[in-house]
Motif scaffolding. Structure first.
Motif, PDB file in Angstrom:
ATOM      1  N   THR A  11     -41.379 -18.023 -12.865  1.00  0.00           N
ATOM      2  CA  THR A  11     -40.049 -17.746 -13.405  1.00  0.00           C
ATOM      3  C   THR A  11     -39.315 -16.664 -12.607  1.00  0.00           C
ATOM      4  OG1 THR A  11     -40.901 -16.109 -14.957  1.00  0.00           O
ATOM      5  CG2 THR A  11     -40.745 -18.402 -15.731  1.00  0.00           C
ATOM      6  N   ARG A  12     -40.055 -15.925 -11.816  1.00  0.00           N
ATOM      7  CA  ARG A  12     -39.487 -14.898 -10.919  1.00  0.00           C
ATOM      8  C   ARG A  12     -40.530 -14.591  -9.850  1.00  0.00           C
ATOM      9  NH1 ARG A  12     -41.608 -12.218 -15.223  1.00  0.00           N
ATOM     10  NH2 ARG A  12     -42.772 -10.326 -14.789  1.00  0.00           N
ATOM     11  N   ASP A  13     -40.147 -13.844  -8.833  1.00  0.00           N
ATOM     12  CA  ASP A  13     -41.114 -13.437  -7.819  1.00  0.00           C
ATOM     13  C   ASP A  13     -42.218 -12.604  -8.478  1.00  0.00           C
ATOM     14  OD1 ASP A  13     -39.416 -14.613  -6.012  1.00  0.00           O
ATOM     15  OD2 ASP A  13     -38.809 -12.745  -5.028  1.00  0.00           O
ATOM     16  N   PRO A  14     -43.456 -12.720  -7.998  1.00  0.00           N
ATOM     17  CA  PRO A  14     -44.525 -11.896  -8.576  1.00  0.00           C
ATOM     18  C   PRO A  14     -44.209 -10.408  -8.419  1.00  0.00           C
ATOM     19  CG  PRO A  14     -45.441 -13.608  -7.159  1.00  0.00           C
ATOM     20  CD  PRO A  14     -43.950 -13.623  -6.961  1.00  0.00           C
ATOM     21  N   ASP A  15     -44.506  -9.629  -9.461  1.00  0.00           N
ATOM     22  CA  ASP A  15     -44.315  -8.181  -9.446  1.00  0.00           C
ATOM     23  C   ASP A  15     -45.621  -7.559  -8.969  1.00  0.00           C
ATOM     24  OD1 ASP A  15     -43.339  -5.582  -9.907  1.00  0.00           O
ATOM     25  OD2 ASP A  15     -44.043  -5.609 -11.986  1.00  0.00           O
ATOM     26  N   ILE A  16     -45.601  -6.957  -7.772  1.00  0.00           N
ATOM     27  CA  ILE A  16     -46.814  -6.409  -7.167  1.00  0.00           C
ATOM     28  C   ILE A  16     -46.805  -4.885  -7.275  1.00  0.00           C
ATOM     29  CG2 ILE A  16     -48.237  -6.296  -5.088  1.00  0.00           C
ATOM     30  CD1 ILE A  16     -47.803  -9.139  -6.139  1.00  0.00           C
ATOM     31  N   ARG A  17     -47.923  -4.354  -7.744  1.00  0.00           N
ATOM     32  CA  ARG A  17     -48.122  -2.908  -7.797  1.00  0.00           C
ATOM     33  C   ARG A  17     -49.533  -2.626  -7.316  1.00  0.00           C
ATOM     34  NH1 ARG A  17     -44.627  -0.876 -12.906  1.00  0.00           N
ATOM     35  NH2 ARG A  17     -42.918  -2.310 -12.512  1.00  0.00           N
ATOM     36  N   TYR A  18     -49.806  -1.393  -7.017  1.00  0.00           N
ATOM     37  CA  TYR A  18     -51.132  -1.012  -6.543  1.00  0.00           C
ATOM     38  C   TYR A  18     -51.713   0.036  -7.478  1.00  0.00           C
ATOM     39  CZ  TYR A  18     -50.155  -3.736  -2.441  1.00  0.00           C
ATOM     40  OH  TYR A  18     -49.871  -4.785  -1.601  1.00  0.00           O
ATOM     41  N   SER A  19     -52.995  -0.133  -7.790  1.00  0.00           N
ATOM     42  CA  SER A  19     -53.661   0.796  -8.692  1.00  0.00           C
ATOM     43  C   SER A  19     -53.818   2.154  -8.025  1.00  0.00           C
ATOM     44  CB  SER A  19     -55.034   0.252  -9.089  1.00  0.00           C
ATOM     45  OG  SER A  19     -55.869   0.187  -7.951  1.00  0.00           O
ATOM     46  N   ASN A  20     -53.936   3.178  -8.845  1.00  0.00           N
ATOM     47  CA  ASN A  20     -54.186   4.529  -8.342  1.00  0.00           C
ATOM     48  C   ASN A  20     -55.670   4.682  -8.069  1.00  0.00           C
ATOM     49  OD1 ASN A  20     -51.485   5.231  -8.711  1.00  0.00           O
ATOM     50  ND2 ASN A  20     -51.854   5.872 -10.826  1.00  0.00           N
ATOM     51  N   GLU A  22     -58.979   6.018  -5.178  1.00  0.00           N
ATOM     52  CA  GLU A  22     -59.420   6.098  -3.799  1.00  0.00           C
ATOM     53  C   GLU A  22     -59.133   4.807  -3.032  1.00  0.00           C
ATOM     54  OE1 GLU A  22     -63.557   7.178  -2.125  1.00  0.00           O
ATOM     55  OE2 GLU A  22     -63.051   8.663  -3.671  1.00  0.00           O
ATOM     56  N   THR A  23     -59.442   3.678  -3.642  1.00  0.00           N
ATOM     57  CA  THR A  23     -59.149   2.391  -3.011  1.00  0.00           C
ATOM     58  C   THR A  23     -58.144   1.654  -3.895  1.00  0.00           C
ATOM     59  OG1 THR A  23     -61.032   1.371  -4.135  1.00  0.00           O
ATOM     60  CG2 THR A  23     -61.406   2.187  -1.898  1.00  0.00           C
ATOM     61  N   ALA A  24     -56.911   1.614  -3.443  1.00  0.00           N
ATOM     62  CA  ALA A  24     -55.846   0.966  -4.209  1.00  0.00           C
ATOM     63  C   ALA A  24     -56.071  -0.541  -4.248  1.00  0.00           C
ATOM     64  CB  ALA A  24     -54.493   1.284  -3.585  1.00  0.00           C
ATOM     65  N   THR A  25     -55.972  -1.118  -5.434  1.00  0.00           N
ATOM     66  CA  THR A  25     -56.134  -2.550  -5.626  1.00  0.00           C
ATOM     67  C   THR A  25     -54.787  -3.151  -5.985  1.00  0.00           C
ATOM     68  OG1 THR A  25     -58.380  -2.239  -6.444  1.00  0.00           O
ATOM     69  CG2 THR A  25     -57.313  -4.321  -6.985  1.00  0.00           C
ATOM     70  N   ALA A  26     -54.437  -4.264  -5.344  1.00  0.00           N
ATOM     71  CA  ALA A  26     -53.185  -4.950  -5.650  1.00  0.00           C
ATOM     72  C   ALA A  26     -53.292  -5.615  -7.017  1.00  0.00           C
ATOM     73  CB  ALA A  26     -52.881  -5.991  -4.582  1.00  0.00           C
ATOM     74  N   VAL A  27     -52.204  -5.503  -7.794  1.00  0.00           N
ATOM     75  CA  VAL A  27     -52.112  -6.142  -9.100  1.00  0.00           C
ATOM     76  C   VAL A  27     -50.787  -6.906  -9.127  1.00  0.00           C
ATOM     77  CG1 VAL A  27     -52.023  -5.795 -11.597  1.00  0.00           C
ATOM     78  CG2 VAL A  27     -53.392  -4.251 -10.178  1.00  0.00           C
ATOM     79  N   ALA A  28     -50.868  -8.221  -9.316  1.00  0.00           N
ATOM     80  CA  ALA A  28     -49.663  -9.060  -9.362  1.00  0.00           C
ATOM     81  C   ALA A  28     -49.469  -9.561 -10.784  1.00  0.00           C
ATOM     82  CB  ALA A  28     -49.798 -10.246  -8.411  1.00  0.00           C
ATOM     83  N   ARG A  29     -48.290  -9.344 -11.326  1.00  0.00           N
ATOM     84  CA  ARG A  29     -47.937  -9.885 -12.639  1.00  0.00           C
ATOM     85  C   ARG A  29     -46.852 -10.919 -12.431  1.00  0.00           C
ATOM     86  NH1 ARG A  29     -50.212  -7.935 -16.852  1.00  0.00           N
ATOM     87  NH2 ARG A  29     -51.323  -5.971 -16.740  1.00  0.00           N
ATOM     88  N   PHE A  30     -47.001 -12.044 -13.117  1.00  0.00           N
ATOM     89  CA  PHE A  30     -46.025 -13.117 -13.007  1.00  0.00           C
ATOM     90  C   PHE A  30     -46.068 -13.963 -14.257  1.00  0.00           C
ATOM     91  CE2 PHE A  30     -50.004 -14.444 -11.202  1.00  0.00           C
ATOM     92  CZ  PHE A  30     -50.175 -15.776 -11.551  1.00  0.00           C
ATOM     93  N   THR A  31     -45.035 -14.761 -14.449  1.00  0.00           N
ATOM     94  CA  THR A  31     -44.958 -15.658 -15.592  1.00  0.00           C
ATOM     95  C   THR A  31     -44.833 -17.082 -15.083  1.00  0.00           C
ATOM     96  OG1 THR A  31     -43.889 -13.961 -16.933  1.00  0.00           O
ATOM     97  CG2 THR A  31     -43.660 -16.227 -17.680  1.00  0.00           C
ATOM     98  N   ALA A  54     -53.030 -11.195 -11.586  1.00  0.00           N
ATOM     99  CA  ALA A  54     -54.037 -11.428 -10.555  1.00  0.00           C
ATOM    100  C   ALA A  54     -54.345 -10.096  -9.883  1.00  0.00           C
ATOM    101  CB  ALA A  54     -53.547 -12.443  -9.529  1.00  0.00           C
ATOM    102  N   PHE A  55     -55.556  -9.968  -9.381  1.00  0.00           N
ATOM    103  CA  PHE A  55     -56.001  -8.721  -8.762  1.00  0.00           C
ATOM    104  C   PHE A  55     -56.482  -8.965  -7.340  1.00  0.00           C
ATOM    105  CE2 PHE A  55     -56.703  -8.380 -13.337  1.00  0.00           C
ATOM    106  CZ  PHE A  55     -56.063  -7.185 -13.616  1.00  0.00           C
ATOM    107  N   GLY A  56     -56.457  -7.903  -6.530  1.00  0.00           N
ATOM    108  CA  GLY A  56     -57.045  -7.927  -5.193  1.00  0.00           C
ATOM    109  C   GLY A  56     -56.441  -8.963  -4.273  1.00  0.00           C
TER     110      GLY A  56
END
Length: 153
Positions: A11-20, A22-31, A54-56
């Motif tokens: 429904t929109r582009d995935p919203d990507i953020r990175y966890s806080n 030592e090793t930042a992990t990508a987190v994508a939220r989408f609908t 989705a992660f990583g």
């Protein structure tokens, strides 16, 4: 067993953020807008809008290759949770954690498909015309020499 398989359009582009940390992990939220097989007579809604995360590597794959309107197929699991919002109220959440993500087709190539009479599944109407997606076979042409850039080697 907790297994979910969905096919729908973003429904929109995935919203990507990175966890806080030592090793930042990508987190994508989408609908995903997932078409219902049958519609109710008293309702105009013919799709369910399902929150996914989705992660990583899967999150990075979504960020790089998926955009609003593209069809995605995901396999994963349902995950419930809760948190307390700023007003002090407890909010319950339900998400599908995408463990596998695959391409469906893009919105541009949807013209060559039609829904069957029962509302489920898709059947080809006619061959797609040659264009940016390839030679009318529905597959994108990938230039030689970029194999190392593809995430599924």
């Amino acid at each position: 067993m907790n297994k979910v398989i969905l096919m729908g359009r973003l429904t929109r582009d995935p919203d990507i953020r990175y966890s806080n940390g030592e090793t930042a992990t990508a987190v994508a939220r989408f609908t995903l807008a997932v078409d219902r097989r049958f519609s109710r007579r008293d309702s105009d809604q013919t799709a369910d809008f399902i929150s996914c995360v989705a992660f990583g590597k899967q999150a990075e794959f979504l960020e790089k290759y998926f955009r609003k309107g593209m069809r995605a197929m995901i396999c994963g699991r349902i995950q419930t949770g809760s948190y307390t919002n700023r007003d002090g109220q407890k909010v319950y959440t339900t998400d599908v954690v995408a463990e596998e993500v695959e391409f469906g087709d893009s919105k541009a190539s949807n013209d060559s498909y039609r829904s069957d009479s029962m509302g489920g599944g898709y059947q080809p109407q006619q061959a797609a015309a040659p264009g940016p997606m390839g030679a009318g076979d529905g597959f994108m042409n990938i230039p030689d020499g970029i194999d190392e850039e593809l995430p599924f080697n």
